[in-house]
Design an enzyme around this catalytic site. Structure first.
Site, PDB file in Angstrom:
ATOM      1  N   GLU A   1     -24.530  18.287 170.447  1.00 45.62           N
ATOM      2  CA  GLU A   1     -24.157  16.950 171.562  1.00 45.62           C
ATOM      3  C   GLU A   1     -23.250  16.791 170.728  1.00 45.62           C
ATOM      4  OE1 GLU A   1     -26.259  15.318 173.291  1.00 45.62           O
ATOM      5  OE2 GLU A   1     -24.604  14.341 173.749  1.00 45.62           O
ATOM      6  N   GLY A   2     -21.888  17.313 170.121  1.00 39.97           N
ATOM      7  CA  GLY A   2     -20.591  17.140 169.261  1.00 39.97           C
ATOM      8  C   GLY A   2     -19.606  18.453 170.507  1.00 39.97           C
ATOM      9  N   HIS A   3     -20.669  19.373 170.751  1.00 37.25           N
ATOM     10  CA  HIS A   3     -19.566  20.222 171.987  1.00 37.25           C
ATOM     11  C   HIS A   3     -19.859  19.439 173.052  1.00 37.25           C
ATOM     12  CE1 HIS A   3     -20.745  24.079 169.283  1.00 37.25           C
ATOM     13  NE2 HIS A   3     -19.749  23.708 169.719  1.00 37.25           N
TER      14      HIS A   3
ATOM     15  N   LYS B   1     -14.092  16.731 163.837  1.00 35.95           N
ATOM     16  CA  LYS B   1     -14.292  17.577 162.484  1.00 35.95           C
ATOM     17  C   LYS B   1     -13.731  18.605 161.583  1.00 35.95           C
ATOM     18  CE  LYS B   1     -18.557  19.929 161.396  1.00 35.95           C
ATOM     19  NZ  LYS B   1     -18.358  21.877 161.532  1.00 35.95           N
TER      20      LYS B   1
ATOM     21  N   GLN C   1      -7.813  22.005 161.698  1.00 39.94           N
ATOM     22  CA  GLN C   1      -7.456  23.452 162.649  1.00 39.94           C
ATOM     23  C   GLN C   1      -7.041  22.132 163.762  1.00 39.94           C
ATOM     24  OE1 GLN C   1     -11.263  25.997 164.964  1.00 39.94           O
ATOM     25  NE2 GLN C   1     -11.035  23.491 165.950  1.00 39.94           N
TER      26      GLN C   1
HETATM   27  P1  AMP Z   1     -16.515  25.519 167.000  1.00 40.53           P
HETATM   28  O1  AMP Z   1     -17.704  26.288 168.131  1.00 40.53           O
HETATM   29  O2  AMP Z   1     -17.973  24.666 166.180  1.00 40.53           O
HETATM   30  O3  AMP Z   1     -16.138  26.080 167.107  1.00 40.53           O
HETATM   31  O4  AMP Z   1     -16.597  24.207 167.876  1.00 40.53           O
HETATM   32  C1  AMP Z   1     -15.421  23.837 169.098  1.00 40.53           C
HETATM   33  C2  AMP Z   1     -15.098  22.619 169.262  1.00 40.53           C
HETATM   34  O5  AMP Z   1     -16.199  21.339 169.022  1.00 40.53           O
HETATM   35  C3  AMP Z   1     -13.853  22.643 167.843  1.00 40.53           C
HETATM   36  O6  AMP Z   1     -12.782  21.427 168.882  1.00 40.53           O
HETATM   37  C4  AMP Z   1     -14.826  21.577 166.892  1.00 40.53           C
HETATM   38  O7  AMP Z   1     -13.646  20.657 166.214  1.00 40.53           O
HETATM   39  C5  AMP Z   1     -15.528  21.303 168.333  1.00 40.53           C
HETATM   40  N1  AMP Z   1     -16.876  19.941 167.180  1.00 40.53           N
HETATM   41  C6  AMP Z   1     -17.866  20.606 166.692  1.00 40.53           C
HETATM   42  N2  AMP Z   1     -18.683  19.932 166.148  1.00 40.53           N
HETATM   43  C7  AMP Z   1     -18.476  18.809 166.077  1.00 40.53           C
HETATM   44  C8  AMP Z   1     -18.898  17.205 165.810  1.00 40.53           C
HETATM   45  N3  AMP Z   1     -19.919  17.745 165.389  1.00 40.53           N
HETATM   46  N4  AMP Z   1     -17.738  15.956 166.215  1.00 40.53           N
HETATM   47  C9  AMP Z   1     -16.854  16.751 166.920  1.00 40.53           C
HETATM   48  N5  AMP Z   1     -16.563  17.869 167.682  1.00 40.53           N
HETATM   49  C10 AMP Z   1     -16.756  19.148 166.999  1.00 40.53           C
END
Ligand code: AMP
Length: 280
Positions: A33-35, A147, A151
């Site tokens: 859901e974050g993505h 999160k 980065q």
């Molecule tokens: P990742 O696939 O984990 O590299 O994350 C891709 C993007 O989604 C990055 O910008 C992360 O900061 C963001 N992201 C991952 N998890 C979350 C979350 N729980 N809340 C907000 N953004 C997230």
């Protein structure tokens, strides 16, 4: 889905010629859901939405989980379709890093503390792949999650220092109902570990309460947070840091908005979370 760099750039250049605003969300896939929330925000801000799925080898250390990082391309494609993603860009390792590859981007200061200290070379890999993706996709704006707070700062610095014309938009942390920050790595947790992992979010709340009640000493807050987390089974502290949210300089006293950034291990799984502590 597009896998070739050449094809991706062709599409982007065509959209640019047509005057369309390109929004971009870089990810390592295994969507949660974050993505999806980042995609929705990007969707609103641009005419076209590109999402990349690339588990970037250069941001993983030799002892880290690159090989076993969770992947599910089929599910990601389905979810991206539902979110109205125009192009899901999924290049191979070889497409992004051919054998003769030798160029890297380094943000010297902001990459040093916190995750940079625990994961040497991590932000060099992140900055490099994001700059490559920006050059391939040519977005007008890109959305990153808070999160990964460090980065976000590193990417903003790359954009500023290298004079890139990309607007960096941040999105608040998306959490499970009980408060655990969503992460692709949460699937590694056993049900017992999952319970202990919640101590990370609870400790952020605890710190916020301490500050509300008047505590201003960073060392005291750090100790209380540490003891709280370690009172849960399977937990190990990587770091607990109180820093200036703008430049990551250490703060001995809470004298204004202060970033509390924490990384812990729960069993073998490394989890990060953060909060900006505010003085009322
Ligand atoms: P990742 O696939 O984990 O590299 O994350 C891709 C993007 O989604 C990055 O910008 C992360 O900061 C963001 N992201 C991952 N998890 C979350 C979350 N729980 N809340 C907000 N953004 C997230």
């Amino acid at each position: 889905m597009v896998t070739s760099i050449e094809k991706m750039t062709q599409i982007s250049l065509k959209w640019r010629k047509e005057g369309q605003k390109i929004a971009f969300v870089p990810t390592m896939g295994y969507f949660h859901e974050g993505h999806l929330s980042l995609m929705r925000l990007a969707r609103k801000k641009g005419d076209r939405l590109v999402v990349s799925v690339f588990v970037n080898p250069t941001q993983f250390g030799p002892q880290e989980d690159f090989e076993k990082y969770p992947r599910d391309k089929k599910r990601d494609i389905e979810l991206a379709k539902k979110e109205g993603v125009d192009v899901l860009f999924c290049p191979s390792k070889e497409e992004m890093y051919p054998p003769e590859y030798q160029t890297y981007v380094e943000v010297t200061e902001l990459s040093r503390p916190l995750c940079g200290e625990s994961r040497p070379g991590h932000f060099r890999g992140v900055a490099t792949v994001v700059l490559k993706l920006f050059n391939i996709i040519r977005p007008h704006l890109a959305v990153f999650g808070e999160k990964d707070y460090q980065q976000l700062l590193v990417i903003k610095k790359v954009v500023q220092d290298l004079n890139l014309s990309v607007e960096i938009v941040s999105h608040p942390i998306v959490r499970e109902i009980d408060g655990l920050a969503m992460s692709s790595r949460n699937v590694y947790l056993s049900s017992e570990e999952r319970k202990s992992a919640l101590s990370l979010f609870k400790s952020l709340k605890l710190a916020q309460e301490l500050v509300k009640k008047g505590e201003r000493n960073s060392d005291k807050i750090r100790k209380i947070v540490r003891d709280f987390i370690l009172s849960h089974p399977y937990t190990k502290i990587d770091y607990i840091e109180l820093r200036d949210p703008k430049n990551l300089i250490e703060k001995k006293e809470i004298s204004g908005p202060t970033l509390l950034a924490i990384a812990i291990f729960v069993g073998q799984t490394r989890l990060i979370d953060n909060i900006i502590l505010e003085i009322d």
